[in-house]
Design an enzyme around this catalytic site. Structure first.
Site, PDB file in Angstrom:
ATOM      1  N   HIS A 140       0.873  -1.179   0.000  1.00  0.00           N
ATOM      2  CA  HIS A 140       0.000   0.000   0.000  1.00  0.00           C
ATOM      3  C   HIS A 140       0.909   1.229   0.000  1.00  0.00           C
ATOM      4  O   HIS A 140       2.014   1.200   0.542  1.00  0.00           O
ATOM      5  CB  HIS A 140      -0.877  -0.043   1.260  1.00  0.00           C
ATOM      6  N   ASP A 217       3.205  -3.946   8.018  1.00  0.00           N
ATOM      7  CA  ASP A 217       1.950  -3.200   7.889  1.00  0.00           C
ATOM      8  C   ASP A 217       0.817  -4.183   8.169  1.00  0.00           C
ATOM      9  O   ASP A 217       0.504  -5.044   7.346  1.00  0.00           O
ATOM     10  CB  ASP A 217       1.835  -2.611   6.489  1.00  0.00           C
ATOM     11  N   GLN A 220      -4.333  -4.742   7.232  1.00  0.00           N
ATOM     12  CA  GLN A 220      -5.260  -5.715   6.665  1.00  0.00           C
ATOM     13  C   GLN A 220      -5.198  -7.070   7.376  1.00  0.00           C
ATOM     14  O   GLN A 220      -5.989  -7.961   7.057  1.00  0.00           O
ATOM     15  CB  GLN A 220      -4.973  -5.913   5.177  1.00  0.00           C
ATOM     16  N   LYS A 243     -10.410  -0.035  10.603  1.00  0.00           N
ATOM     17  CA  LYS A 243     -10.559  -1.243   9.797  1.00  0.00           C
ATOM     18  C   LYS A 243     -10.914  -2.464  10.646  1.00  0.00           C
ATOM     19  O   LYS A 243     -11.163  -3.544  10.097  1.00  0.00           O
ATOM     20  CB  LYS A 243      -9.275  -1.519   9.017  1.00  0.00           C
ATOM     21  N   CYS A 383      -4.766   2.357  -3.744  1.00  0.00           N
ATOM     22  CA  CYS A 383      -3.514   2.877  -3.175  1.00  0.00           C
ATOM     23  C   CYS A 383      -2.384   1.869  -3.310  1.00  0.00           C
ATOM     24  O   CYS A 383      -1.544   1.721  -2.417  1.00  0.00           O
ATOM     25  CB  CYS A 383      -3.699   3.287  -1.710  1.00  0.00           C
TER      26      CYS A 383
END
Length: 427
Positions: A140, A217, A220, A243, A383
């Site tokens: 991302h 990261d 997700q 999220k 993104c």
């Protein structure tokens, strides 16, 4: 301050999805053409259960005050709520509370680390010409652009892992890409486009053998699967509350205690200082060093409530439910002629994001038709421009699943795609 779901048990093998859906008021509304909402855009932001909304509302109506300020009762309650939220979030990912820094979102968390590295004057955080930063082609932009900027500021070199035609990370060159010059490896824990889950623990071991730090990261991954930072082996993990059922405006940076201790502050001001004189200032230890200003106590309370909610369901159960949805979506959409699914076609090391290209129909047009059916998806490059280029498309349509989605909603998605093909004379 946070509350567990009142009517939910921990299900040993599955989720009672209808019971879960009852906790999300927005899922009962109708949208375009008076159709039921089919929300398949949780990769962008999740919906919020009443338990989270009630916890945040209770803070404002019963305990509202500036945390870490004031000696009155409300100030003490706000401080307790904020620090208890830190304890809850830490437990959710297997960390120590002192290793949890609250940020605005995952993007700010990643920028915090990159900024600290650009300002470190010595040690393993310091970068200069000849040093290297290693990322991946599937990132991302939030885990790519900050490292590009770091290299521009310091003279370091940016290098990256490429992806295979299937969309997985190509690790064939891991021993040549990770070298003694590598200062940090930044890698997604789950792609927001293909759902691919790279072998972060393996990458972390290789990086640490060469003395490099590792940032994952988790925007997700943390909402969708069990995550334990010790097992993952990373030095940093960034994720966002919005999220994972929590409010906007709250994110998390996990950092190993000894690494956080080495880092200079990111933003400066009140709360993060020890002593201030006109000639200069000294700073608090982590995590307070990185949390200037009045902290987002209400949002932290909401995030803790979201962690409680997910823990009550069991993250293994959440992951199993999403795997079932993903498998069904891969089979159902894969059976539609003219539809190309980006990424692996099985659920092995793959999360609940399914991006696809409809032959001869632009993703924006697909998204508009789906919206007419009440189906909310994302249609653009998500993104992640470099990954789309690597996969040979300019953009895609993405359906992303969460604990409140059903197989029947995937059938609605498939019907809407077929209608879009007929409408545009494609397929």
């Amino acid at each position: 301050m946070s509350t567990f779901p009142q009517h939910l048990d921990v299900f040993p093998q599955h989720l009672d999805v209808e019971a879960v859906r009852a906790d999300f008021p927005i899922l009962s509304r109708t949208v375009r053409n008076d159709r039921p909402l089919v929300y398949l855009d949780s990769g962008a932001t999740s919906q919020k259960p009443v338990q989270v909304l009630d916890a945040e509302r209770a803070f404002y109506t019963e305990h509202n005050s500036a945390a870490h300020r004031g000696a009155h009762l409300l100030g003490e309650e706000a401080t307790d709520a904020y620090e208890n939220a830190r304890i809850t979030v830490a437990a959710f990912i297997g960390a120590d509370p002192g290793e949890i820094v609250f940020t605005k979102n995952a993007t700010e968390a990643i920028n915090l680390v990159a900024y600290a590295m650009s300002n470190a004057r010595s040690g393993r955080l310091h970068l200069g010409p000849g040093d290297e930063v290693l990322v991946t082609e599937m990132e991302h932009h939030a885990n790519l652009v900050p490292w590009q900027q770091l290299c521009e500021r310091t003279g370091a070199t940016l290098r990256w892992f490429r992806v295979t035609p299937e969309g997985r990370l190509d690790l064939d060159d891991i021993d040549t890409l990770i070298t003694g010059r590598t200062k940090i490896v930044a890698v997604t824990h789950q792609s927001n486009v293909t759902g691919v889950i790279p072998p972060v623990a393996e990458i972390a071991r290789a990086a640490h053998e060469k003395g490099a730090l590792v940032l994952a990261d988790g925007a997700q991954s943390v909402p969708h699967q069990p995550v334990d930072v010790a097992a993952l082996g990373v030095d940093f993990l960034a994720f966002s509350g919005h999220k994972m059922l929590a409010p906007y405006g709250i994110g998390v940076l996990f950092g190993r205690a000894e690494v956080l201790e080495e880092m200079p502050p990111f933003l400066t001001g009140g709360s993060m200082i020890e002593v201030v004189r006109m000639e200069g200032s000294t700073f608090m230890p982590p995590p307070q060093r990185f949390e200037p200003g009045v902290p987002p106590a209400a949002q932290a309370v909401g995030l803790a409530a979201a962690c409680d909610y997910l823990s009550a369901l069991g993250m293994a159960n959440v992951a199993a439910h999403e795997e079932s949805l993903t498998a069904y979506a891969l089979d159902t959409l894969g059976a539609i002629g003219g539809v190309r699914i980006l990424g692996p076609l099985t659920t092995k090391d793959r999360g609940g994001a399914v991006s696809f290209d409809v032959q001869d129909v632009h993703p924006h047009d697909v998204g508009q038709i789906l919206d007419e059916f009440g189906v909310a998806v994302r249609a653009d490059h998500h993104c992640a421009w470099p990954l789309h280029r690597a996969l040979g498309v300019a953009a895609s349509t993405r359906a992303s699943f969460y604990l409140y989605n059903t197989h029947a909603e995937i059938d609605v998605l498939a019907d809407a795609i077929r209608y879009a093909q007929r409408f545009f004379g494609a397929g």
